[in-house]
Design a protein around this motif. Structure first.
Motif, PDB file in Angstrom:
ATOM      1  N   LEU A   1       0.813  -1.214  -0.155  1.00 26.35           N
ATOM      2  CA  LEU A   1       0.069   0.012  -0.094  1.00 26.35           C
ATOM      3  C   LEU A   1       0.920   1.290   0.152  1.00 26.35           C
ATOM      4  CD1 LEU A   1      -3.001   1.196   0.426  1.00 26.35           C
ATOM      5  CD2 LEU A   1      -2.179   1.154   2.881  1.00 26.35           C
ATOM      6  N   LEU A   2       0.507   2.260  -0.811  1.00 25.79           N
ATOM      7  CA  LEU A   2       1.214   3.491  -0.562  1.00 25.79           C
ATOM      8  C   LEU A   2       0.450   4.422   0.407  1.00 25.79           C
ATOM      9  CD1 LEU A   2       2.871   5.544  -2.298  1.00 25.79           C
ATOM     10  CD2 LEU A   2       1.089   6.410  -3.543  1.00 25.79           C
ATOM     11  N   LEU A   3       1.326   4.679   1.206  1.00 26.65           N
ATOM     12  CA  LEU A   3       0.891   5.653   2.506  1.00 26.65           C
ATOM     13  C   LEU A   3       0.995   7.255   2.128  1.00 26.65           C
ATOM     14  CD1 LEU A   3       3.005   4.058   5.242  1.00 26.65           C
ATOM     15  CD2 LEU A   3       0.869   3.437   4.372  1.00 26.65           C
ATOM     16  N   ASP A   4       0.341   8.119   3.054  1.00 28.48           N
ATOM     17  CA  ASP A   4       0.080   9.384   2.546  1.00 28.48           C
ATOM     18  C   ASP A   4       1.501   9.970   2.603  1.00 28.48           C
ATOM     19  OD1 ASP A   4      -2.588   9.030   2.388  1.00 28.48           O
ATOM     20  OD2 ASP A   4      -3.001   9.915   4.624  1.00 28.48           O
ATOM     21  N   ASP A   5       2.455   9.632   3.057  1.00 28.84           N
ATOM     22  CA  ASP A   5       3.700  10.409   3.101  1.00 28.84           C
ATOM     23  C   ASP A   5       4.588   9.913   1.918  1.00 28.84           C
ATOM     24  OD1 ASP A   5       4.474   7.952   3.678  1.00 28.84           O
ATOM     25  OD2 ASP A   5       5.679   8.249   5.568  1.00 28.84           O
ATOM     26  N   GLY A   6       4.128   9.003   1.120  1.00 29.63           N
ATOM     27  CA  GLY A   6       4.883   8.552  -0.148  1.00 29.63           C
ATOM     28  C   GLY A   6       5.518   7.361   0.094  1.00 29.63           C
ATOM     29  N   THR A   7       5.721   6.760   1.038  1.00 27.54           N
ATOM     30  CA  THR A   7       6.181   5.498   1.290  1.00 27.54           C
ATOM     31  C   THR A   7       5.485   4.426   0.817  1.00 27.54           C
ATOM     32  OG1 THR A   7       5.574   5.455   3.657  1.00 27.54           O
ATOM     33  CG2 THR A   7       7.925   6.506   3.128  1.00 27.54           C
ATOM     34  N   VAL A   8       6.002   3.253   0.660  1.00 26.02           N
ATOM     35  CA  VAL A   8       5.218   2.034   0.190  1.00 26.02           C
ATOM     36  C   VAL A   8       5.418   0.899   1.670  1.00 26.02           C
ATOM     37  CG1 VAL A   8       5.033   0.125  -1.317  1.00 26.02           C
ATOM     38  CG2 VAL A   8       5.313   2.289  -2.096  1.00 26.02           C
ATOM     39  N   LEU A   9       4.115   0.493   1.950  1.00 29.79           N
ATOM     40  CA  LEU A   9       4.441  -0.378   3.093  1.00 29.79           C
ATOM     41  C   LEU A   9       3.888  -1.675   2.707  1.00 29.79           C
ATOM     42  CD1 LEU A   9       4.142  -0.996   6.228  1.00 29.79           C
ATOM     43  CD2 LEU A   9       1.650  -0.797   6.087  1.00 29.79           C
ATOM     44  N   VAL A  10       4.837  -2.676   2.706  1.00 32.05           N
ATOM     45  CA  VAL A  10       4.464  -4.164   2.321  1.00 32.05           C
ATOM     46  C   VAL A  10       4.811  -5.113   3.617  1.00 32.05           C
ATOM     47  CG1 VAL A  10       5.682  -5.845   1.159  1.00 32.05           C
ATOM     48  CG2 VAL A  10       5.898  -3.849   0.191  1.00 32.05           C
ATOM     49  N   VAL A  11       3.663  -5.870   3.675  1.00 28.18           N
ATOM     50  CA  VAL A  11       3.458  -6.665   4.932  1.00 28.18           C
ATOM     51  C   VAL A  11       3.308  -8.114   4.622  1.00 28.18           C
ATOM     52  CG1 VAL A  11       2.258  -4.821   6.081  1.00 28.18           C
ATOM     53  CG2 VAL A  11       0.866  -6.155   4.883  1.00 28.18           C
ATOM     54  N   GLY A  12       3.555  -8.787   5.518  1.00 29.36           N
ATOM     55  CA  GLY A  12       3.459 -10.539   5.680  1.00 29.36           C
ATOM     56  C   GLY A  12       3.925 -11.233   4.194  1.00 29.36           C
ATOM     57  N   GLY A  13       3.102 -12.085   3.877  1.00 28.69           N
ATOM     58  CA  GLY A  13       3.372 -12.795   2.785  1.00 28.69           C
ATOM     59  C   GLY A  13       4.188 -14.262   3.121  1.00 28.69           C
ATOM     60  N   VAL A  14       4.954 -15.108   2.185  1.00 31.15           N
ATOM     61  CA  VAL A  14       5.377 -16.274   2.584  1.00 31.15           C
ATOM     62  C   VAL A  14       6.780 -16.094   2.506  1.00 31.15           C
ATOM     63  CG1 VAL A  14       5.550 -18.664   1.581  1.00 31.15           C
ATOM     64  CG2 VAL A  14       3.531 -17.524   1.375  1.00 31.15           C
ATOM     65  N   GLY A  15       7.568 -16.444   3.439  1.00 30.41           N
ATOM     66  CA  GLY A  15       9.061 -16.408   3.299  1.00 30.41           C
ATOM     67  C   GLY A  15       9.708 -17.692   3.079  1.00 30.41           C
TER      68      GLY A  15
END
Length: 728
Positions: A529-543
């Motif tokens: 997800l793109l956050l309001d401050d312009g950074t991108v948050l990536v969460v979880g997934g398969v490792g």
């Protein structure tokens, strides 16, 4: 004790704590003494040449102190410098580029380790708060980075007795503290050294088990920033932005199975908090933000199979409400909010296999109604809302494998229409990103050809696909996010070797992909997800090993003046001299970095990240036959030319030629003869022969056409005069 001999016992630098039975050292008679003897303080050299001594422990009373003093080497005198807001010792003090001094952490006499920080301004002689770190700490390190930010690492929290591995960053431009990941080993009383590469070497120290011999590196430009860890590792969760800028993470698949647990991420503090549980555990569902700021969660998979149920999350009340049931249970479907504010749910996998049916949810009535069916059954596909209000559905799994076709939905007619020409590759597990041009970027995925590196562009005007530049890495199950500058970040996913840490940026204007810095953890099927401050948050997934991941990471484009390694690191798109720059700055007499020992340049720029010309610095004008070239006014000015005997200097190699083809290969005053040697010019010759060897001096004027014609006629006459006559 060298420092004590230069100033006074009260300002001794790095003075060891006195042991029982010891007395204070005698007063230094060479200069005025400080107001009292203390230890575990800090001493900071200011731009004025004065030394700021702050805090510490009063030797006589054993109490920590808040006062500060200034030592002036010119007058060898001490004067008060105000008092900090808190008494402290075993803190750090860092001189900032602004000339202010940041004091952070330490121990007070009452509560133990401190999280608070303060700023001393030499211009006004005053102290002011500088926020609080996320963790109270003392005996840590503080390192000024080339970007102007301060890295605080490790230490100990005396209140809990815990040795710390965490690190934090202070940004003077915003006055905010942010997490900066964690070291591999908790440690205090260690060292931290800024290296020429811009990395920070942390070495030694002490931990609960004794002295440490280990060392580790902090790399500010090397990988993504950490965003803490969720309370639960999960695969295929959904992420949805809330009105207050928090992020709602819902469901997914964890070690425990299908998840009903919900979490919220706070970007301001980079922390995770639990939220109310859903009524039903689910995975491979959809989550859509409604006009009233509620979040609609629909369908998904459960231990009992695909779900038809839906529910709404109310962020104001932090509760879940029923949202009716769809007409068909489905998972791996797609959902998008239409311009009429209804939610379109299409396709997916149900009890009978791949689905083509469609439903619409009306937030006003809370009702689900059937919609026009798609032309083809598909699941695990993408849908994209186009600027004209239509919806593009692309690829996915069909009844007999991955699909290459696409179709458009028109809400005004409630009808789907196949796009006339299909993609060049059948694919599923791909990404679809709407660009500012109105085109849709389709990237990666997997199909009958394996994991794909190919990317395609859909043009709504022509209703057709065209090939885009291929990605640098084949991947499927990745995330793709458009950044504020219009570029597209693609990160993670998997190939035949497993989860990927690689990331790349697509530049639509140049139709080119650039490698971006790596994720900290390889991950497939994360949410982004793109956050309001312009950074991108990536969460979880398969490792690796199929483990559901709880970690989260942040990608940010660096501002000008921040350390970088590649173009994809920078907001400007320019990485010059190891820092993000405001321009290409590719001239031999241009410079963008301030810190010369990191960029390995002779002279730094005055403003970090701002390209400017430099003077009086050696350069290369591109001509190997000039020596000692120098920058003047931002231009590389040629130095003294290399001297050769007869032949000219080769501007490519810088060597004197040994053969000539024309007068241009000879030194001034020489010409090229028929043996390809440079010789003295004949004084009366003004023509070139047929081998392009000049017989005229370089400075001689060329003959006029009339003179050449006359010479030619005379030559013919001479030949005719010498021709033998025929014998009668």
């Amino acid at each position: 004790m060298l420092a004590a001999s230069l100033v006074s016992p009260g300002a001794a630098l790095a003075q060891p704590e006195p042991q029982a039975g010891e007395s204070a050292p005698p007063e230094d008679k060479k200069g005025e003494a400080a107001s009292r003897f203390y230890f575990s303080h800090t001493a900071t050299l200011l731009p004025s040449g004065q030394v700021l001594v702050a805090g510490g422990v009063d030797y006589a009373s054993g109490d920590s102190i808040a006062s500060a003093e200034l030592y002036d080497p010119a007058t060898r005198t001490w004067q008060p410098a105000g008092s900090m807001g808190a008494d402290r010792h075993d803190h750090t003090a860092t001189l900032l580029p602004t000339g202010q001094v940041l004091v952070a952490g330490g121990v007070d006499h009452a509560s133990g380790s401190l999280a608070s920080a303060e700023l001393y301004d030499p211009a006004t002689g005053t102290w002011q708060p500088a926020g609080s770190m996320g963790t109270a700490r003392s005996r840590h390190t503080a390192t000024l980075l080339p970007s102007g930010r301060v890295l605080v690492a490790g230490g100990v929290d005396y209140a809990s007795g815990d040795f710390l591995a965490s690190a934090e960053l202070y940004d003077p431009s915003t006055g905010a503290w942010q997490p900066a990941g964690s070291m591999g080993t908790a440690r205090r009383s260690h060292t931290a050294t800024l290296l020429p590469s811009g990395q920070v070497l942390v070495a030694g120290g002490y931990t609960s088990e004794g002295d440490l011999a280990s060392a580790e590196l902090y790399d500010p430009a090397g990988r993504w920033a950490t965003a803490g860890s969720m309370l639960t590792g999960r695969v295929h969760p959904t992420v949805t932005p809330l009105p207050d800028r928090r992020v709602l993470v819902v469901g997914g698949l964890s070690h425990a199975g299908y998840e009903a647990r919900v979490e919220q991420y706070d970007p301001a503090s980079r922390t995770w908090l639990p939220a109310a549980r859903m009524n039903s555990a689910r995975h491979a569902h959809t989550a859509t933000l409604l006009p009233n700021d509620h979040v609609l969660v629909a369908g998904g998979n459960s231990s009992d199979g695909p779900l038809a149920s839906a529910e709404r999350y109310d962020p104001a009340k932090e509760t879940w409400l029923p949202a009716g049931a769809m007409n068909r249970a489905r998972t791996y479907h797609a959902a998008v909010r239409l311009k009429n504010e209804q939610v379109l749910v299409a396709g997916g996998w149900g009890s009978g296999g791949a689905l083509s049916d469609v439903e619409r949810y009306d937030p006003g009535t809370g009702q689900w109604t059937p919609g026009g069916a798609m032309q083809a059954a598909r699941w695990q596909f993408t849908v994209t809302l186009l600027p004209n209000g239509q919806v593009l559905a692309v690829g996915g799994w069909g009844d007999v494998g991955a699909r290459s076709d696409a179709e458009l939905y028109d809400p005004s007619t409630d009808r789907w229409e196949l796009v006339p020409a299909a993609m060049s590759n059948a694919r599923t597990g791909h990404s679809a990103t709407l660009l500012r041009t109105g085109h849709v970027l389709i990237a990666g995925g997997a199909g009958s050809d394996g994991v794909l590196v190919r990317a395609e562009l859909f043009d709504p005007e022509t209703m057709s696909f065209s090939l885009a530049a291929p990605m640098r890495h084949a991947r499927t199950g990745h995330v793709a996010t458009e950044l504020p500058d219009g570029r597209v970040l693609v990160a993670g996913g998997a190939d035949t070797g497993g989860p990927l840490a690689s990331a790349e940026l697509y530049d639509p204007t140049a139709n080119v992909w650039h490698d971006a810095r790596l994720l900290r953890t390889p991950r497939s099927k994360p949410a982004g997800l793109l956050l309001d401050d312009g950074t991108v948050l990536v969460v979880g997934g398969v490792g690796a090993g199929g483990i559901p991941l709880a970690t989260a990471e942040l990608f940010e484009l660096f501002s000008n003046g921040t350390l970088c390694r590649q173009t994809a690191d920078c907001q400007s798109g320019f990485c010059v001299d190891g820092v993000c720059c405001n321009a290409a700055c590719d001239g031999s007499c241009d410079v963008c970095a301030v810190t010369t020992d990191i960029a390995l340049i002779p002279i730094g720029a005055r403003i970090p990240g701002t390209c400017e010309p430099i003077d009086d610095v050696a350069c290369d004008d591109g001509d190997a036959c000039t020596q000692s070239d120098v920058c003047q006014g931002g231009v590389c000015v040629a130095g003294e030319p290399k001297t050769c005997a007869s032949h000219a200097c080769d501007k490519v190699t810088g060597q004197c030629l040994t053969l000539c083809k024309s007068v241009r290969d000879c030194m001034d005053g020489k010409v090229c003869d028929r043996t390809h040697q440079c010789v003295d010019a004949p004084p009366d010759a003004y023509h070139h022969d047929t081998s392009d060897c000049a017989l005229a001096a370089p400075d001689a004027p060329p003959p006029s056409p009339r003179a050449l014609t006359a010479l030619f006629v005379l030559a013919l006459a001479a030949l005719g005069a010498r021709r033998p006559r025929a014998v009668a």
